[in-house]
Write an enzyme that holds these catalytic residues in place. Structure first.
Site, PDB file in Angstrom:
ATOM      1  N   CYS A  52       0.832  -1.203   0.000  1.00 42.05           N
ATOM      2  CA  CYS A  52       0.000   0.000   0.000  1.00 42.05           C
ATOM      3  C   CYS A  52       0.864   1.248   0.000  1.00 42.05           C
ATOM      4  O   CYS A  52       1.722   1.414   0.869  1.00 42.05           O
ATOM      5  CB  CYS A  52      -0.920  -0.008   1.218  1.00 42.05           C
ATOM      6  SG  CYS A  52      -1.821   1.544   1.460  1.00 42.05           S
ATOM      7  N   CYS A  55       0.396   3.395   3.390  1.00 39.09           N
ATOM      8  CA  CYS A  55       0.797   2.912   4.709  1.00 39.09           C
ATOM      9  C   CYS A  55       2.098   3.579   5.163  1.00 39.09           C
ATOM     10  O   CYS A  55       2.943   3.955   4.339  1.00 39.09           O
ATOM     11  CB  CYS A  55       0.966   1.397   4.700  1.00 39.09           C
ATOM     12  SG  CYS A  55      -0.582   0.470   4.859  1.00 39.09           S
ATOM     13  N   ASN A 155     -13.754  10.080  -0.440  1.00 34.42           N
ATOM     14  CA  ASN A 155     -14.440   9.048  -1.211  1.00 34.42           C
ATOM     15  C   ASN A 155     -14.163   7.718  -0.521  1.00 34.42           C
ATOM     16  O   ASN A 155     -13.007   7.292  -0.453  1.00 34.42           O
ATOM     17  CB  ASN A 155     -13.933   8.997  -2.658  1.00 34.42           C
ATOM     18  CG  ASN A 155     -14.288  10.244  -3.432  1.00 34.42           C
ATOM     19  OD1 ASN A 155     -15.359  10.816  -3.256  1.00 34.42           O
ATOM     20  ND2 ASN A 155     -13.393  10.686  -4.297  1.00 34.42           N
ATOM     21  N   SER A 163      -9.461   4.301  -5.118  1.00 40.58           N
ATOM     22  CA  SER A 163      -8.517   3.321  -5.661  1.00 40.58           C
ATOM     23  C   SER A 163      -7.681   2.632  -4.594  1.00 40.58           C
ATOM     24  O   SER A 163      -6.918   1.720  -4.899  1.00 40.58           O
ATOM     25  CB  SER A 163      -7.585   4.000  -6.669  1.00 40.58           C
ATOM     26  OG  SER A 163      -6.860   5.049  -6.035  1.00 40.58           O
ATOM     27  N   HIS A 166      -7.017   2.106   2.054  1.00 37.80           N
ATOM     28  CA  HIS A 166      -6.431   2.730   3.237  1.00 37.80           C
ATOM     29  C   HIS A 166      -7.252   3.974   3.600  1.00 37.80           C
ATOM     30  O   HIS A 166      -7.589   4.778   2.724  1.00 37.80           O
ATOM     31  CB  HIS A 166      -4.975   3.124   2.968  1.00 37.80           C
ATOM     32  CG  HIS A 166      -4.221   3.508   4.203  1.00 37.80           C
ATOM     33  ND1 HIS A 166      -3.315   2.666   4.810  1.00 37.80           N
ATOM     34  CD2 HIS A 166      -4.251   4.626   4.964  1.00 37.80           C
ATOM     35  CE1 HIS A 166      -2.806   3.265   5.872  1.00 37.80           C
ATOM     36  NE2 HIS A 166      -3.373   4.459   5.990  1.00 37.80           N
ATOM     37  N   HIS A 168      -8.411   7.384   4.016  1.00 35.31           N
ATOM     38  CA  HIS A 168      -7.831   8.666   3.623  1.00 35.31           C
ATOM     39  C   HIS A 168      -8.888   9.556   2.967  1.00 35.31           C
ATOM     40  O   HIS A 168      -9.938   9.093   2.539  1.00 35.31           O
ATOM     41  CB  HIS A 168      -6.666   8.463   2.649  1.00 35.31           C
ATOM     42  CG  HIS A 168      -7.078   8.035   1.270  1.00 35.31           C
ATOM     43  ND1 HIS A 168      -7.488   6.747   0.972  1.00 35.31           N
ATOM     44  CD2 HIS A 168      -7.163   8.727   0.093  1.00 35.31           C
ATOM     45  CE1 HIS A 168      -7.785   6.657  -0.309  1.00 35.31           C
ATOM     46  NE2 HIS A 168      -7.605   7.844  -0.864  1.00 35.31           N
ATOM     47  N   GLN A 170      -9.139  13.733   0.825  1.00 32.63           N
ATOM     48  CA  GLN A 170      -8.375  14.649  -0.020  1.00 32.63           C
ATOM     49  C   GLN A 170      -8.764  16.101   0.249  1.00 32.63           C
ATOM     50  O   GLN A 170      -9.824  16.378   0.816  1.00 32.63           O
ATOM     51  CB  GLN A 170      -8.620  14.332  -1.498  1.00 32.63           C
ATOM     52  CG  GLN A 170      -8.161  12.950  -1.930  1.00 32.63           C
ATOM     53  CD  GLN A 170      -8.331  12.753  -3.428  1.00 32.63           C
ATOM     54  OE1 GLN A 170      -7.822  13.535  -4.243  1.00 32.63           O
ATOM     55  NE2 GLN A 170      -9.061  11.721  -3.808  1.00 32.63           N
TER      56      GLN A 170
END
Length: 350
Positions: A52, A55, A155, A163, A166, A168, A170
């Site tokens: 990933c 990570c 998202n 995509s 993990h 997260h 934006q």
């Protein structure tokens, strides 16, 4: 002639935030579903994934190594949609062919070093840290002279185009105020100039009085299904106090905001007992150095799931050619969400 029933009869509803209408067809929720069913992932994610690129300690595609972070971690997006460099354009413009260069900065915020953790599974301290990071980035990016709007969003889930699983979100900060925000600002401003009151302040007070679409509330925030909701289980978090942005929150309000985010995201996961996908985003004061007394802090959640973990709502046909349309009434979806447990379904206490 039949008496109108908003849970049975088709009707249109007005969205005062965007000055748009939506068609509601609640009787269609009874129709059988023989359309597409999305694949539901049952794979358990590891706490750390060496492959990933989000990570901690892992290397991203450009050779940069992530910090050994322990809570939130922010970096500039390696595949940014906007670029910071200023460019000059002298192309002649016309009424039919208009364009202009757009500057901006895109950032990624990792919510946690744990690859398998999502916001509804985080503790309040972790969610508070996310909010504090949002606040810090809003201040830093908004202070740049060419940044006039800072859009914070997440998202969640591959169905929303995410995509990487993990946890997260934006931030897209840019020189223009984007279309949806501009529509909202116009409506908020028109209402404020006419009534000298916040549109969303009056809206929330009326929703609290009616109690038809309230999902949950605490001392400082309300989460509700908007009267004009488009998505089946769309919700809106609105501050009870009239203020414009994250910098104006008190510490008590930050904690209350964390609590209400956890509440709605846990309810989402509990609805179909799955990691519930959505796009969420904060709408707050532009950073254009102008006074904006009309702005009232709020956060949207747009989830696509309709009747199960594998059936989603599509925006096609009439919605693309005419106007947005929904099947289940906002009152019914609010009732369903309201009655769900606030304890995550994966815990033994559920």
């Amino acid at each position: 002639m039949e008496t109108f029933n908003n849970n049975e009869h088709p009707h249109r509803r007005y969205n005062p935030l965007t000055d748009e209408w939506i068609l509601v067809s609640p009787h269609r929720s009874k129709r059988p579903w023989q359309g597409q069913n999305e694949a539901v992932s049952t794979n358990a994610l590891p706490e750390y994934d060496p492959e990933c690129y989000l990570c901690a300690r892992n290397q991203r595609w450009n050779g940069i190594q992530n910090d050994n972070y322990t809570d939130t971690y922010v970096f500039e997006n390696d595949f940014a949609a906007l670029l910071e460099d200023e460019v000059q354009d002298n192309t002649p413009q016309s009424d039919l062919f208009q364009f202009k260069p757009e500057r901006g900065i895109n950032k990624v915020i990792c919510f946690s070093p744990k690859h398998n953790l999502t916001i509804p599974e985080m503790d309040l301290e972790g969610i508070q840290k996310i909010i504090e990071t949002w606040k810090a980035e809003y201040i830093e990016l908004g202070s740049k002279d060419f940044i006039n709007h800072v859009q914070i969003f997440e998202n969640k889930g591959s169905i929303m185009g995410c995509s990487n699983p993990h946890p997260h979100g934006q931030i897209w900060a840019q020189s223009s105020i984007p279309t949806q925000v501009e529509k909202t600002q116009k409506s908020l401003k028109n209402y404020y100039e006419k009534h000298q009151r916040s549109l969303l302040k009056e809206y929330v007070e009326e929703e609290l009085r009616r109690k038809e679409r309230i999902v949950s509330e605490n001392e400082h925030f309300v989460v509700l299904v908007p009267f004009w909701a488009i998505w089946p289980y769309e919700t809106l978090i609105v501050s009870k106090r009239h203020f414009g942005n994250l910098t104006q929150m008190t510490q008590k309000e930050i904690l209350a905001f964390a609590e209400i985010i956890k509440t709605i995201t846990v309810k989402y996961d509990n609805l179909f007992q799955t990691s519930f996908p959505y796009s969420s985003g904060i709408h707050q004061t532009p950073t254009d150095n102008e006074e904006h007394p009309e702005w009232h802090f709020h956060m949207h959640f747009y989830p696509p799931l309709l009747r199960s973990a594998s059936v989603k709502k599509f925006m096609v046909g009439y919605e693309m050619m005419g106007e947005a349309q929904r099947d289940i009434s906002p009152e019914k979806s609010a009732e369903i969400l309201r009655n769900l447990s606030d304890i995550h379904y994966t815990t033994k206490a559920f």
